[in-house]
Design an enzyme around this catalytic site. Sequence first.
Site, PDB file in Angstrom:
ATOM      1  N   HIS A   4     -17.887 -21.326  -8.167  1.00 37.52           N
ATOM      2  CA  HIS A   4     -18.124 -19.920  -7.780  1.00 37.52           C
ATOM      3  C   HIS A   4     -16.843 -19.182  -7.409  1.00 37.52           C
ATOM      4  CE1 HIS A   4     -21.717 -22.337  -6.962  1.00 37.52           C
ATOM      5  NE2 HIS A   4     -22.382 -21.300  -7.432  1.00 37.52           N
ATOM      6  N   GLY A  20     -18.413 -10.246   4.333  1.00 33.41           N
ATOM      7  CA  GLY A  20     -19.596 -10.490   3.520  1.00 33.41           C
ATOM      8  C   GLY A  20     -19.628  -9.612   2.286  1.00 33.41           C
ATOM      9  N   ARG A  86     -13.977 -14.903   9.810  1.00 33.52           N
ATOM     10  CA  ARG A  86     -14.979 -13.976   9.291  1.00 33.52           C
ATOM     11  C   ARG A  86     -14.748 -12.592   9.881  1.00 33.52           C
ATOM     12  NH1 ARG A  86     -19.590 -11.735   7.766  1.00 33.52           N
ATOM     13  NH2 ARG A  86     -21.150 -11.171   9.332  1.00 33.52           N
ATOM     14  N   VAL A  87     -14.812 -11.578   9.029  1.00 31.27           N
ATOM     15  CA  VAL A  87     -14.672 -10.174   9.454  1.00 31.27           C
ATOM     16  C   VAL A  87     -15.935  -9.456   8.990  1.00 31.27           C
ATOM     17  CG1 VAL A  87     -12.158  -9.964   9.698  1.00 31.27           C
ATOM     18  CG2 VAL A  87     -13.155  -9.886   7.423  1.00 31.27           C
ATOM     19  N   GLY A  88     -16.922  -9.375   9.875  1.00 33.88           N
ATOM     20  CA  GLY A  88     -18.243  -8.913   9.458  1.00 33.88           C
ATOM     21  C   GLY A  88     -18.762  -7.752  10.274  1.00 33.88           C
ATOM     22  N   THR A  89     -19.976  -7.337   9.921  1.00 30.28           N
ATOM     23  CA  THR A  89     -20.693  -6.332  10.712  1.00 30.28           C
ATOM     24  C   THR A  89     -21.873  -7.026  11.395  1.00 30.28           C
ATOM     25  OG1 THR A  89     -22.135  -5.710   8.862  1.00 30.28           O
ATOM     26  CG2 THR A  89     -20.068  -4.480   9.109  1.00 30.28           C
ATOM     27  N   MET A 182     -25.440 -12.872  10.090  1.00 25.62           N
ATOM     28  CA  MET A 182     -26.128 -13.808   9.199  1.00 25.62           C
ATOM     29  C   MET A 182     -25.272 -14.972   8.647  1.00 25.62           C
ATOM     30  SD  MET A 182     -28.462 -11.020   7.146  1.00 25.62           S
ATOM     31  CE  MET A 182     -29.426 -12.254   6.312  1.00 25.62           C
ATOM     32  N   SER A 205     -22.346  -2.367  13.601  1.00 28.82           N
ATOM     33  CA  SER A 205     -22.800  -1.364  12.617  1.00 28.82           C
ATOM     34  C   SER A 205     -24.190  -0.830  12.965  1.00 28.82           C
ATOM     35  CB  SER A 205     -22.835  -1.970  11.212  1.00 28.82           C
ATOM     36  OG  SER A 205     -23.674  -3.111  11.187  1.00 28.82           O
ATOM     37  N   ASP A 206     -24.950  -1.633  13.734  1.00 26.31           N
ATOM     38  CA  ASP A 206     -26.358  -1.272  14.015  1.00 26.31           C
ATOM     39  C   ASP A 206     -26.685  -1.523  15.486  1.00 26.31           C
ATOM     40  OD1 ASP A 206     -28.013  -1.338  11.089  1.00 26.31           O
ATOM     41  OD2 ASP A 206     -26.118  -2.431  11.158  1.00 26.31           O
TER      42      ASP A 206
HETATM   43  O1  LIG Z   1     -21.122  -6.963   6.809  1.00 22.73           O
HETATM   44  P1  LIG Z   1     -21.288  -8.431   6.502  1.00 22.73           P
HETATM   45  O2  LIG Z   1     -20.023  -9.190   6.665  1.00 22.73           O
HETATM   46  O3  LIG Z   1     -21.944  -8.672   5.155  1.00 22.73           O
HETATM   47  O4  LIG Z   1     -22.305  -8.997   7.634  1.00 22.73           O
HETATM   48  C1  LIG Z   1     -23.598  -8.509   7.932  1.00 22.73           C
HETATM   49  O5  LIG Z   1     -24.103  -7.568   7.011  1.00 22.73           O
HETATM   50  C2  LIG Z   1     -25.032  -8.204   6.097  1.00 22.73           C
HETATM   51  C3  LIG Z   1     -26.372  -7.525   6.249  1.00 22.73           C
HETATM   52  O6  LIG Z   1     -26.281  -6.174   5.972  1.00 22.73           O
HETATM   53  C4  LIG Z   1     -25.079  -9.668   6.494  1.00 22.73           C
HETATM   54  O7  LIG Z   1     -24.190 -10.373   5.664  1.00 22.73           O
HETATM   55  C5  LIG Z   1     -24.639  -9.619   7.930  1.00 22.73           C
HETATM   56  O8  LIG Z   1     -24.133 -10.809   8.468  1.00 22.73           O
HETATM   57  O1  LIG Z   2     -28.584  -5.548  12.355  1.00 20.77           O
HETATM   58  C1  LIG Z   2     -27.764  -6.135  11.648  1.00 20.77           C
HETATM   59  C2  LIG Z   2     -26.577  -5.512  11.218  1.00 20.77           C
HETATM   60  C3  LIG Z   2     -25.698  -6.189  10.462  1.00 20.77           C
HETATM   61  N1  LIG Z   2     -26.007  -7.452  10.133  1.00 20.77           N
HETATM   62  C4  LIG Z   2     -27.125  -8.065  10.547  1.00 20.77           C
HETATM   63  O2  LIG Z   2     -27.354  -9.224  10.225  1.00 20.77           O
HETATM   64  N2  LIG Z   2     -27.972  -7.385  11.293  1.00 20.77           N
END
Ligand SMILES: O=P(O)(O)O[C@H]1O[C@H](CO)[C@@H](O)[C@H]1O
Ligand SMILES: O=c1cc[nH]c(=O)[nH]1
Length: 239
Positions: A4, A20, A86-89, A182, A205-206
Amino acid sequence: MPIHVEAEKGQVADIVLLPGNPERAKYMAEKFLDDPKLYTDYRKMYGYTGKFKGVDVSIQTTGMGVPSISIVLEELKMLGAKTLIRVGTCGALSDDMEEADLIIAQSTATIGTTINQMTPDITLAPPADFELIKNLYDSAIDLEMPVHVGQIATSDYFYGKSEEYTEELKKLASLGVLSVEMETAALYNIAAKYGLRAATVLTVSDHVFKKTRADKSKIAEGVDRMTEMVLDTVTKLYG
Ligand SMILES: O=P(O)(O)O[C@H]1O[C@H](CO)[C@@H](O)[C@H]1O
Ligand SMILES: O=c1cc[nH]c(=O)[nH]1
């Protein structure tokens, strides 16, 4: 070459940042790295390697959820990666947190994720790498960024399926869990399996209970902050 992450050994740096979202990977590579080279676009899970202040850095898309990031992490290990950030939301579980605030995940609880099958009779609690999160915190303070440090939760559900799920999230919030996302449980468990250094940084983000989502420009503000903080740490540790 892995199935992959279509890269040869030597194309991926020791240090890999892990968004992500593929668009975030592209944005971060083009905005922050010198001379970014795309080494994989398989399934649009873009991966780039470039330099930041002379340090080799890769930015690899993980996709969403534990199964997707687990594949990517196993393949990054095959390719020689050693430090994974990891750099996520995420969705905040406290209404006091502001959109675009930063969270450093010391550890993560799990809701439903298959990663628990790695050690079925053991509740493993792998933490983030201490030196990484200490430096990430110092970077956030030096750069005057709003930052929270603590436990998060990794869930298989973005859209909670039931009232019970919301109750579970409320329970986690009452126990001090800061936010839900996640992927981090896979990152910390797979890092423990191979002795790799790992940390997660998230931007809010939320708001899960208020059911609100930041607009794209606010999320971009959080992503810029998070990237600047992480790259500051990378230069302190590896520059
Ligand atoms: O913004 P990323 O890094 O993708 O992370 C968050 O956003 C995604 C969901 O919208 C899920 O992968 C969650 O963990
Ligand atoms: O509510 C949220 C926002 C971003 N990612 C998630 O997994 N949940």
